[in-house]
Design a protein around this motif. Structure first.
Motif, mmCIF file in Angstrom:
data_model
loop_
_atom_site.group_PDB
_atom_site.id
_atom_site.type_symbol
_atom_site.label_atom_id
_atom_site.label_comp_id
_atom_site.label_asym_id
_atom_site.label_seq_id
_atom_site.Cartn_x
_atom_site.Cartn_y
_atom_site.Cartn_z
ATOM 1 N N GLN A 135 59.058 73.112 22.076
ATOM 2 C CA GLN A 135 60.382 73.248 22.676
ATOM 3 C C GLN A 135 60.927 74.659 22.486
ATOM 4 N N SER A 136 60.342 75.405 21.554
ATOM 5 C CA SER A 136 60.694 76.811 21.367
ATOM 6 C C SER A 136 60.058 77.618 22.493
ATOM 7 N N ARG A 137 60.865 78.370 23.204
ATOM 8 C CA ARG A 137 60.333 79.163 24.320
ATOM 9 C C ARG A 137 59.322 80.195 23.853
ATOM 10 N N ILE A 138 59.476 80.686 22.623
ATOM 11 C CA ILE A 138 58.520 81.673 22.109
ATOM 12 C C ILE A 138 57.156 81.024 21.896
ATOM 13 N N TYR A 139 57.127 79.864 21.277
ATOM 14 C CA TYR A 139 55.847 79.177 21.075
ATOM 15 C C TYR A 139 55.248 78.736 22.409
ATOM 16 N N PHE A 140 56.083 78.236 23.293
ATOM 17 C CA PHE A 140 55.617 77.821 24.609
ATOM 18 C C PHE A 140 54.972 79.009 25.331
ATOM 19 N N GLY A 141 55.650 80.144 25.294
ATOM 20 C CA GLY A 141 55.117 81.350 25.921
ATOM 21 C C GLY A 141 53.817 81.812 25.279
ATOM 22 N N ALA A 142 53.744 81.690 23.968
ATOM 23 C CA ALA A 142 52.506 82.069 23.269
ATOM 24 C C ALA A 142 51.340 81.196 23.732
ATOM 25 N N MET A 143 51.608 79.920 23.961
ATOM 26 C CA MET A 143 50.547 79.031 24.449
ATOM 27 C C MET A 143 50.183 79.374 25.892
ATOM 28 N N MET A 144 51.139 79.804 26.688
ATOM 29 C CA MET A 144 50.821 80.254 28.043
ATOM 30 C C MET A 144 49.888 81.464 27.988
ATOM 31 N N CYS A 145 50.176 82.380 27.072
ATOM 32 C CA CYS A 145 49.316 83.550 26.905
ATOM 33 C C CYS A 145 47.924 83.129 26.438
ATOM 34 N N ARG A 146 47.874 82.195 25.524
ATOM 35 C CA ARG A 146 46.589 81.716 25.008
ATOM 36 C C ARG A 146 45.737 81.120 26.125
ATOM 37 N N ARG A 147 46.371 80.443 27.061
ATOM 38 C CA ARG A 147 45.663 79.853 28.199
ATOM 39 C C ARG A 147 45.336 80.880 29.283
ATOM 40 N N GLY A 148 45.793 82.110 29.111
ATOM 41 C CA GLY A 148 45.501 83.150 30.083
ATOM 42 C C GLY A 148 46.439 83.163 31.279
ATOM 43 N N LEU A 149 47.564 82.464 31.173
ATOM 44 C CA LEU A 149 48.521 82.402 32.273
ATOM 45 C C LEU A 149 49.503 83.574 32.256
ATOM 46 N N LEU A 171 60.967 72.926 28.782
ATOM 47 C CA LEU A 171 61.313 71.521 28.544
ATOM 48 C C LEU A 171 60.981 70.625 29.725
ATOM 49 N N THR A 172 60.892 71.195 30.922
ATOM 50 C CA THR A 172 60.594 70.387 32.097
ATOM 51 C C THR A 172 59.270 70.763 32.752
ATOM 52 N N ASP A 173 58.562 71.706 32.164
ATOM 53 C CA ASP A 173 57.297 72.154 32.737
ATOM 54 C C ASP A 173 56.257 71.037 32.698
ATOM 55 N N PRO A 174 55.533 70.816 33.795
ATOM 56 C CA PRO A 174 54.532 69.747 33.829
ATOM 57 C C PRO A 174 53.411 69.925 32.809
ATOM 58 N N ASP A 175 53.198 71.150 32.326
ATOM 59 C CA ASP A 175 52.134 71.402 31.338
ATOM 60 C C ASP A 175 52.617 71.302 29.891
ATOM 61 N N PHE A 176 53.863 70.879 29.690
ATOM 62 C CA PHE A 176 54.413 70.826 28.336
ATOM 63 C C PHE A 176 53.506 70.042 27.378
ATOM 64 N N GLU A 177 53.109 68.857 27.772
ATOM 65 C CA GLU A 177 52.268 68.018 26.895
ATOM 66 C C GLU A 177 50.928 68.682 26.617
ATOM 67 N N HIS A 178 50.381 69.347 27.605
ATOM 68 C CA HIS A 178 49.107 70.047 27.423
ATOM 69 C C HIS A 178 49.247 71.127 26.343
ATOM 70 N N TYR A 179 50.348 71.889 26.414
ATOM 71 C CA TYR A 179 50.583 72.933 25.404
ATOM 72 C C TYR A 179 50.805 72.320 24.022
ATOM 73 N N ALA A 180 51.582 71.251 23.969
ATOM 74 C CA ALA A 180 51.847 70.590 22.688
ATOM 75 C C ALA A 180 50.542 70.064 22.087
ATOM 76 N N ASN A 181 49.709 69.433 22.903
ATOM 77 C CA ASN A 181 48.424 68.924 22.409
ATOM 78 C C ASN A 181 47.508 70.053 21.962
ATOM 79 N N GLY A 182 47.508 71.132 22.719
ATOM 80 C CA GLY A 182 46.699 72.289 22.336
ATOM 81 C C GLY A 182 47.158 72.889 21.022
#
Length: 131
Positions: free
Chosen positions: A103-117, A72-83
Motif C-alpha cells: 500500500q506504500s507507493r514507494i514499495y509499490f513503485g520499487a516492485m514495478m521497477c523490479r518487474r522491469g515496468l 491501491l486500485t491497480d489490477p497488479d496489486f496482488e501480484h506485487y504483494a505476492n512477489g
C-alpha cells in the motif's frame, strides 16, 4: 554547457521511465510536467488520481502525457504483494504484511521497477530517507 545541462542532454539521449510515488505533492506534479515537456524521461505519478488531478488543477499543471497509477486500485496489486512476500518470507514476511507494505507507493513503485515496468523511482519531497 553547465553540469545540469549536460545531465539533461544525456537523459534525453536515452529516455527512461521514472516513477514519482509522491504524486499528489505540488512540487512533484510540477516536476513531472517539466520532465515531460523537456523530454528528459517518461513519467508516471503514483497516487490517487483524483488527488493528483486536484493538485494539478490548483497549480495550473496539465497532466497531458503523464500516466497516473493508483497502487491501491491497480489490477497488479496482488501480484506485487505476492512477489514481495516471496522475496521476504525467509525474513518473516507474511502475506498480510506484504499486502500492507504494498500500500506504500514507494514499495509499490520499487516492485514495478523490479518487474522491469519502470527504470527508476525518485522520492524524498514528502517521504523521509528511511522510507
Amino acid at each position: 554547457m553547465s553540469v545540469l545541462d549536460s545531465i539533461k542532454e544525456k537523459a534525453k539521449a536515452d529516455v527512461k521511465h521514472i516513477l514519482l510515488p509522491e504524486g499528489s505533492e505540488e512540487r512533484t506534479v510540477q516536476a513531472a510536467r517539466i520532465i515531460t515537456d523537456e523530454k528528459i524521461a517518461k513519467v508516471t505519478l503514483l497516487g490517487d488520481e483524483e488527488e493528483i488531478k486536484k493538485v494539478a488543477e490548483k497549480f495550473n499543471v496539465c497532466l497531458c502525457g503523464i500516466d497516473i497509477i493508483n497502487p491501491l486500485t491497480d489490477p497488479d496489486f496482488e501480484h506485487y504483494a505476492n512477489g514481495f512476500y516471496e522475496l521476504r518470507k525467509a525474513k518473516g514476511m507474511t502475506p498480510e504484511k506484504a499486502a500492507k507494505t504494498m500500500q506504500s507507493r514507494i514499495y509499490f513503485g520499487a516492485m514495478m521497477c523490479r518487474r522491469g515496468l519502470a527504470d527508476g523511482l525518485v522520492a524524498g519531497s514528502i517521504a523521509s530517507t528511511a522510507d
